[in-house]
Design a protein around this motif. Structure first.
Motif, PDB file in Angstrom:
ATOM      1  N   ASP A 174      24.191  -1.238 -27.371  1.00 15.66           N
ATOM      2  CA  ASP A 174      24.366   0.058 -26.907  1.00 15.66           C
ATOM      3  C   ASP A 174      25.772   0.459 -27.482  1.00 15.66           C
ATOM      4  O   ASP A 174      26.744  -0.039 -27.608  1.00 15.66           O
ATOM      5  CB  ASP A 174      24.840  -0.249 -25.199  1.00 15.66           C
ATOM      6  CG  ASP A 174      25.228   1.400 -24.637  1.00 15.66           C
ATOM      7  OD1 ASP A 174      25.129   2.533 -25.306  1.00 15.66           O
ATOM      8  OD2 ASP A 174      25.710   1.187 -23.799  1.00 15.66           O
ATOM      9  N   GLY A 182      30.477  -1.117 -30.356  1.00 18.79           N
ATOM     10  CA  GLY A 182      28.821  -1.110 -29.324  1.00 18.79           C
ATOM     11  C   GLY A 182      29.009  -2.347 -28.396  1.00 18.79           C
ATOM     12  O   GLY A 182      29.836  -3.199 -28.840  1.00 18.79           O
ATOM     13  N   THR A 185      24.129  -5.921 -25.965  1.00 21.71           N
ATOM     14  CA  THR A 185      23.974  -6.104 -24.391  1.00 21.71           C
ATOM     15  C   THR A 185      22.802  -7.178 -23.860  1.00 21.71           C
ATOM     16  O   THR A 185      23.120  -7.626 -22.862  1.00 21.71           O
ATOM     17  CB  THR A 185      22.846  -4.677 -23.939  1.00 21.71           C
ATOM     18  OG1 THR A 185      21.682  -4.566 -24.682  1.00 21.71           O
ATOM     19  CG2 THR A 185      23.805  -3.556 -23.971  1.00 21.71           C
TER      20      THR A 185
END
Length: 208
Positions: A174, A182, A185
């Protein structure tokens, strides 16, 4: 065996497939493997029959060169994957995908894994706010990967992020493109990782 540092397009032609070793040139359809889809050298256009061992070795070489790891590192990762419960080949790919240099590449901060590795070793990457300069660092789910403040306007990084509009982003990261960070995840499932490698041959090679 040390990490390969020779001409990467020649290597791709030898293995007969694009390994994403070139960035913008590859995306523009100008890579050597597309222009000359045969092995380099005087006899490169001859059709040679490949043995079972040759096929196994080729798949290992693809994975090793694509992720930019040495023979020693690759063997160590395979041994760890073999110790774990589950599909050894899929676990091997997961371990390769968790490398910090690969995650930086997957987040679009670098157009190639080689450039991503350079960013890491030169200290341009933060993990959870702390500088990490080890490309093989294993990123865990939920960890934040960020470009250091003074490098956020680096033209190569900015251009790499722009190219993600063309290439898209993988589902297990993400990314805040404007803020140059980022989140990793989750660890991807094997079927999500689209690479030209059949890892079952690698398992067969090391299982002899």
């Amino acid at each position: 065996m040390a990490r390969y540092r020779g001409p990467v397009e020649k290597l791709e032609r030898r293995l007969g497939v694009s390994l994403a070793l070139k960035g913008e040139r590859r995306l523009a359809g100008k890579s050597a493997v597309e222009k000359r889809p045969y092995a380099p050298g005087q006899h490169g256009q001859r059709k040679a029959k490949i043995s079972e061992y040759g096929l196994q070795l080729r798949e290992k070489q693809k994975a090793k060169f694509m992720y930019g790891v040495s023979e020693k590192q690759f063997r160590r990762l395979f041994a760890e994957a073999a110790r774990r419960e589950g599909n050894t080949g899929a676990l091997l790919i997961s371990l390769l995908e968790q490398r910090l240099d690969n995650v930086v590449y997957r987040m679009g901060f670098a157009s190639t894994r080689r450039f991503a590795r350079q960013l890491v070793t030169h200290g341009h990457i933060l993990v959870n706010g702390k500088r990490v300069d080890i490309p093989s660092y294993r990123v865990r789910a939920g960890e934040k990967i960020e470009i250091i403040e003074k490098s956020k306007e680096n033209p190569q990084i900015v251009r790499a992020i722009e190219l993600t509009n063309q290439t898209g982003m993988v589902a297990w990261v993400d990314v805040e493109k404007d803020k140059k960070y980022g989140i990793f995840t989750r660890i991807p499932e094997r079927e999500e990782v689209i690479i030209p490698v059949e890892e079952r041959y690698i398992v067969e090679l090391y299982s002899k």
